[in-house]
Design a protein around this motif. Structure first.
Motif, PDB file in Angstrom:
ATOM      1  N   PRO A 118       0.789  -1.234   0.000  1.00 39.13           N
ATOM      2  CA  PRO A 118       0.000   0.000   0.000  1.00 39.13           C
ATOM      3  C   PRO A 118       0.820   1.281   0.000  1.00 39.13           C
ATOM      4  O   PRO A 118       0.274   2.351  -0.272  1.00 39.13           O
ATOM      5  N   ARG A 119       2.103   1.210   0.265  1.00 35.81           N
ATOM      6  CA  ARG A 119       2.953   2.406   0.228  1.00 35.81           C
ATOM      7  C   ARG A 119       3.394   2.765  -1.188  1.00 35.81           C
ATOM      8  O   ARG A 119       3.915   3.857  -1.407  1.00 35.81           O
ATOM      9  N   HIS A 120       3.228   1.849  -2.128  1.00 33.97           N
ATOM     10  CA  HIS A 120       3.713   2.082  -3.482  1.00 33.97           C
ATOM     11  C   HIS A 120       2.699   2.863  -4.318  1.00 33.97           C
ATOM     12  O   HIS A 120       1.490   2.742  -4.137  1.00 33.97           O
ATOM     13  N   ALA A 121       3.227   3.632  -5.268  1.00 34.98           N
ATOM     14  CA  ALA A 121       2.364   4.446  -6.132  1.00 34.98           C
ATOM     15  C   ALA A 121       1.424   3.593  -6.965  1.00 34.98           C
ATOM     16  O   ALA A 121       0.270   3.969  -7.190  1.00 34.98           O
ATOM     17  N   ALA A 122       1.883   2.429  -7.427  1.00 33.74           N
ATOM     18  CA  ALA A 122       1.031   1.561  -8.250  1.00 33.74           C
ATOM     19  C   ALA A 122      -0.211   1.134  -7.476  1.00 33.74           C
ATOM     20  O   ALA A 122      -1.325   1.130  -8.018  1.00 33.74           O
ATOM     21  N   TYR A 123      -0.008   0.774  -6.215  1.00 37.19           N
ATOM     22  CA  TYR A 123      -1.150   0.417  -5.373  1.00 37.19           C
ATOM     23  C   TYR A 123      -2.115   1.591  -5.255  1.00 37.19           C
ATOM     24  O   TYR A 123      -3.334   1.426  -5.383  1.00 37.19           O
ATOM     25  N   ARG A 124      -1.592   2.783  -5.021  1.00 35.35           N
ATOM     26  CA  ARG A 124      -2.458   3.950  -4.833  1.00 35.35           C
ATOM     27  C   ARG A 124      -3.248   4.279  -6.099  1.00 35.35           C
ATOM     28  O   ARG A 124      -4.397   4.716  -6.023  1.00 35.35           O
TER      29      ARG A 124
ATOM     30  N   ARG B 192      -3.644  -7.020   7.694  1.00 34.99           N
ATOM     31  CA  ARG B 192      -2.733  -6.878   6.566  1.00 34.99           C
ATOM     32  C   ARG B 192      -2.762  -8.086   5.647  1.00 34.99           C
ATOM     33  O   ARG B 192      -2.497  -7.967   4.460  1.00 34.99           O
ATOM     34  N   ALA B 193      -3.010  -9.272   6.170  1.00 34.08           N
ATOM     35  CA  ALA B 193      -3.048 -10.514   5.381  1.00 34.08           C
ATOM     36  C   ALA B 193      -1.860 -10.590   4.428  1.00 34.08           C
ATOM     37  O   ALA B 193      -2.031 -10.648   3.205  1.00 34.08           O
ATOM     38  N   PRO B 194      -0.634 -10.612   4.938  1.00 36.56           N
ATOM     39  CA  PRO B 194       0.540 -10.642   4.062  1.00 36.56           C
ATOM     40  C   PRO B 194       0.634 -11.953   3.288  1.00 36.56           C
ATOM     41  O   PRO B 194       0.194 -13.006   3.747  1.00 36.56           O
ATOM     42  N   THR B 195       1.254 -11.885   2.109  1.00 40.20           N
ATOM     43  CA  THR B 195       1.325 -13.055   1.225  1.00 40.20           C
ATOM     44  C   THR B 195       2.744 -13.460   0.847  1.00 40.20           C
ATOM     45  O   THR B 195       2.937 -14.509   0.223  1.00 40.20           O
ATOM     46  N   PHE B 196       3.746 -12.636   1.180  1.00 39.07           N
ATOM     47  CA  PHE B 196       5.100 -12.920   0.717  1.00 39.07           C
ATOM     48  C   PHE B 196       6.120 -12.521   1.786  1.00 39.07           C
ATOM     49  O   PHE B 196       5.947 -11.495   2.433  1.00 39.07           O
ATOM     50  N   PRO B 197       7.201 -13.340   1.927  1.00 39.50           N
ATOM     51  CA  PRO B 197       7.394 -14.668   1.351  1.00 39.50           C
ATOM     52  C   PRO B 197       6.584 -15.712   2.119  1.00 39.50           C
ATOM     53  O   PRO B 197       6.260 -15.506   3.296  1.00 39.50           O
ATOM     54  N   SER B 198       6.281 -16.803   1.493  1.00 40.16           N
ATOM     55  CA  SER B 198       5.372 -17.775   2.110  1.00 40.16           C
ATOM     56  C   SER B 198       5.941 -18.396   3.379  1.00 40.16           C
ATOM     57  O   SER B 198       5.183 -18.792   4.271  1.00 40.16           O
ATOM     58  N   THR B 199       7.258 -18.486   3.472  1.00 42.58           N
ATOM     59  CA  THR B 199       7.859 -19.098   4.654  1.00 42.58           C
ATOM     60  C   THR B 199       7.729 -18.228   5.896  1.00 42.58           C
ATOM     61  O   THR B 199       7.652 -18.733   7.019  1.00 42.58           O
ATOM     62  N   PHE B 200       7.715 -16.909   5.675  1.00 46.66           N
ATOM     63  CA  PHE B 200       7.550 -15.970   6.793  1.00 46.66           C
ATOM     64  C   PHE B 200       6.904 -14.708   6.229  1.00 46.66           C
ATOM     65  O   PHE B 200       7.580 -13.705   5.987  1.00 46.66           O
ATOM     66  N   PRO B 201       5.600 -14.740   5.993  1.00 48.99           N
ATOM     67  CA  PRO B 201       4.949 -13.654   5.256  1.00 48.99           C
ATOM     68  C   PRO B 201       4.924 -12.330   6.029  1.00 48.99           C
ATOM     69  O   PRO B 201       4.414 -12.261   7.134  1.00 48.99           O
ATOM     70  N   VAL B 202       5.480 -11.309   5.390  1.00 45.47           N
ATOM     71  CA  VAL B 202       5.504  -9.975   5.995  1.00 45.47           C
ATOM     72  C   VAL B 202       4.996  -8.899   5.041  1.00 45.47           C
ATOM     73  O   VAL B 202       4.663  -7.798   5.479  1.00 45.47           O
ATOM     74  N   LEU B 203       4.932  -9.197   3.737  1.00 47.24           N
ATOM     75  CA  LEU B 203       4.555  -8.197   2.748  1.00 47.24           C
ATOM     76  C   LEU B 203       3.208  -8.531   2.107  1.00 47.24           C
ATOM     77  O   LEU B 203       2.986  -9.683   1.685  1.00 47.24           O
TER      78      LEU B 203
ATOM     79  N   SER C 106       4.742 -22.728  -2.939  1.00 43.34           N
ATOM     80  CA  SER C 106       5.165 -21.580  -3.728  1.00 43.34           C
ATOM     81  C   SER C 106       5.845 -20.585  -2.806  1.00 43.34           C
ATOM     82  O   SER C 106       5.769 -20.714  -1.578  1.00 43.34           O
ATOM     83  N   ASP C 107       6.471 -19.566  -3.401  1.00 42.15           N
ATOM     84  CA  ASP C 107       7.075 -18.530  -2.560  1.00 42.15           C
ATOM     85  C   ASP C 107       6.062 -17.474  -2.128  1.00 42.15           C
ATOM     86  O   ASP C 107       6.388 -16.594  -1.328  1.00 42.15           O
ATOM     87  N   HIS C 108       4.832 -17.533  -2.662  1.00 40.69           N
ATOM     88  CA  HIS C 108       3.726 -16.689  -2.218  1.00 40.69           C
ATOM     89  C   HIS C 108       2.677 -17.552  -1.517  1.00 40.69           C
ATOM     90  O   HIS C 108       2.555 -18.756  -1.802  1.00 40.69           O
ATOM     91  N   LEU C 109       1.892 -16.937  -0.650  1.00 45.07           N
ATOM     92  CA  LEU C 109       0.682 -17.565  -0.129  1.00 45.07           C
ATOM     93  C   LEU C 109      -0.496 -17.179  -1.023  1.00 45.07           C
ATOM     94  O   LEU C 109      -0.517 -16.095  -1.610  1.00 45.07           O
ATOM     95  N   PRO C 110      -1.503 -18.040  -1.111  1.00 43.17           N
ATOM     96  CA  PRO C 110      -2.728 -17.617  -1.795  1.00 43.17           C
ATOM     97  C   PRO C 110      -3.483 -16.593  -0.959  1.00 43.17           C
ATOM     98  O   PRO C 110      -3.408 -16.610   0.270  1.00 43.17           O
ATOM     99  N   LEU C 111      -4.194 -15.710  -1.640  1.00 42.90           N
ATOM    100  CA  LEU C 111      -5.072 -14.746  -0.984  1.00 42.90           C
ATOM    101  C   LEU C 111      -6.499 -15.137  -1.341  1.00 42.90           C
ATOM    102  O   LEU C 111      -6.849 -15.215  -2.524  1.00 42.90           O
ATOM    103  N   VAL C 112      -7.322 -15.386  -0.328  1.00 44.13           N
ATOM    104  CA  VAL C 112      -8.678 -15.899  -0.529  1.00 44.13           C
ATOM    105  C   VAL C 112      -9.681 -14.849  -0.074  1.00 44.13           C
ATOM    106  O   VAL C 112      -9.586 -14.325   1.035  1.00 44.13           O
ATOM    107  N   VAL C 113     -10.651 -14.551  -0.946  1.00 45.52           N
ATOM    108  CA  VAL C 113     -11.633 -13.498  -0.666  1.00 45.52           C
ATOM    109  C   VAL C 113     -13.028 -14.020  -0.964  1.00 45.52           C
ATOM    110  O   VAL C 113     -13.282 -14.566  -2.044  1.00 45.52           O
ATOM    111  N   ASP C 114     -13.929 -13.876  -0.007  1.00 43.79           N
ATOM    112  CA  ASP C 114     -15.344 -14.217  -0.195  1.00 43.79           C
ATOM    113  C   ASP C 114     -16.116 -12.939  -0.503  1.00 43.79           C
ATOM    114  O   ASP C 114     -16.052 -11.975   0.260  1.00 43.79           O
ATOM    115  N   ILE C 115     -16.838 -12.955  -1.629  1.00 47.59           N
ATOM    116  CA  ILE C 115     -17.576 -11.765  -2.058  1.00 47.59           C
ATOM    117  C   ILE C 115     -19.024 -12.112  -2.365  1.00 47.59           C
ATOM    118  O   ILE C 115     -19.389 -13.279  -2.523  1.00 47.59           O
TER     119      ILE C 115
END
Length: 267
Positions: free
Chosen positions: A187-193, A211-222, A250-259
């Protein structure tokens, strides 16, 4: 690995409310896990455990020598019993690399193609997007899956293109729309904004999502994988499944959203 051929997605009712749709976005890192082991079935198992209706995947290899020539999009879709559309962001002769949308629901391909590269960075990996309209109870839900670049200036161009008249701006007025994928941006990046100025971040709409971080999957912080939704989409829940298999596949976690779609969503 046991093959999963049944259709895993299912419409859900929560407390008698309108039907819910589960969406999952996942950078699968060409199905090479954090243990450096190539395993398409393991990735499919991660997805199946979440029982999604719609799946957006990034970093898929199709016919590439480095991953045994397998069509990963087709293999994952077949294991999950889903239809799919694939867009090659990169193609060299018969080898392709890109993103896909899979679903158990009726669908049609709207558009697939490249998103801009920065003219001063011609050697960067090309990027693309794919747009599929999915029929949800008679209404068309617009799904755009993408994978942005790594360089901030390139990301800004790509985000502006996606938010502009050729992609998000081309959807019918008031239509339920989801733009999702690996944005390589917090969220700090211009592309996100740029994207958040046109659509709503699902994390901010879901109670307790954090925050629901997704990366890296071994210790997600981003939190760099995102789901953005239009005003015609309500978000009930957002989560990142964290278990031994998701840490490994994978090196990412999946992000799951119910809508769910608003009552006045266009059909």
């Amino acid at each position: 690995m046991v093959e999963m051929t049944r259709r895993i997605g299912r419409r859900r009712n929560v407390g008698g409310a309108e039907a819910m749709v589960r969406i999952l976005t996942y950078n699968v890192h060409r199905c090479v896990g954090t243990d450096r082991w190539l395993d398409v079935g393991r990735v499919a198992e991660v997805i199946a455990a979440q029982a999604p209706d719609i799946v957006a995947l990034q970093e898929l290899d199709v016919g590439r020598a480095r991953t045994g020539g397998v069509d990963q999009a087709h293999q994952i879709a077949r294991r999950l019993g889903m239809a799919f559309h694939f867009n090659a962001a990169l193609q060299v002769e018969e080898e392709r690399y890109g993103d896909a949308i899979l679903t158990t629901l009726p669908e049609r391909l709207v558009r697939a193609g490249a998103i801009p590269a920065h003219p001063r960075f011609s050697r960067l990996e090309p990027r693309g997007a794919i747009w599929v309209a999915v029929n949800v109870g008679g209404a068309e839900l617009q799904i755009i899956n993408t994978h942005l670049g790594l360089v901030p200036r390139e990301q800004r161009l790509q985000a502006a293109a996606l938010a502009g008249p050729d992609w998000v701006g081309a959807a019918p007025a008031g239509a339920p729309l989801v733009l999702l994928g690996d944005m390589n941006a917090t969220p700090r990046h211009a592309a996100y904004r740029i994207l958040a100025s046109r659509l709503n971040d699902a994390r901010r709409l879901a109670p307790g999502a954090g925050r629901a971080p997704t990366f890296p999957s071994t210790f997600p912080v981003l939190a760099i994988d995102h789901v953005f939704v239009s005003a015609a989409v309500s978000v009930a829940a957002v989560r990142t499944p964290l278990d031994p298999l998701t840490r490994l596949a994978s090196d990412h976690l999946p992000l799951v959203v119910d809508i769910s779609l608003s009552g006045n969503a266009q059909s």
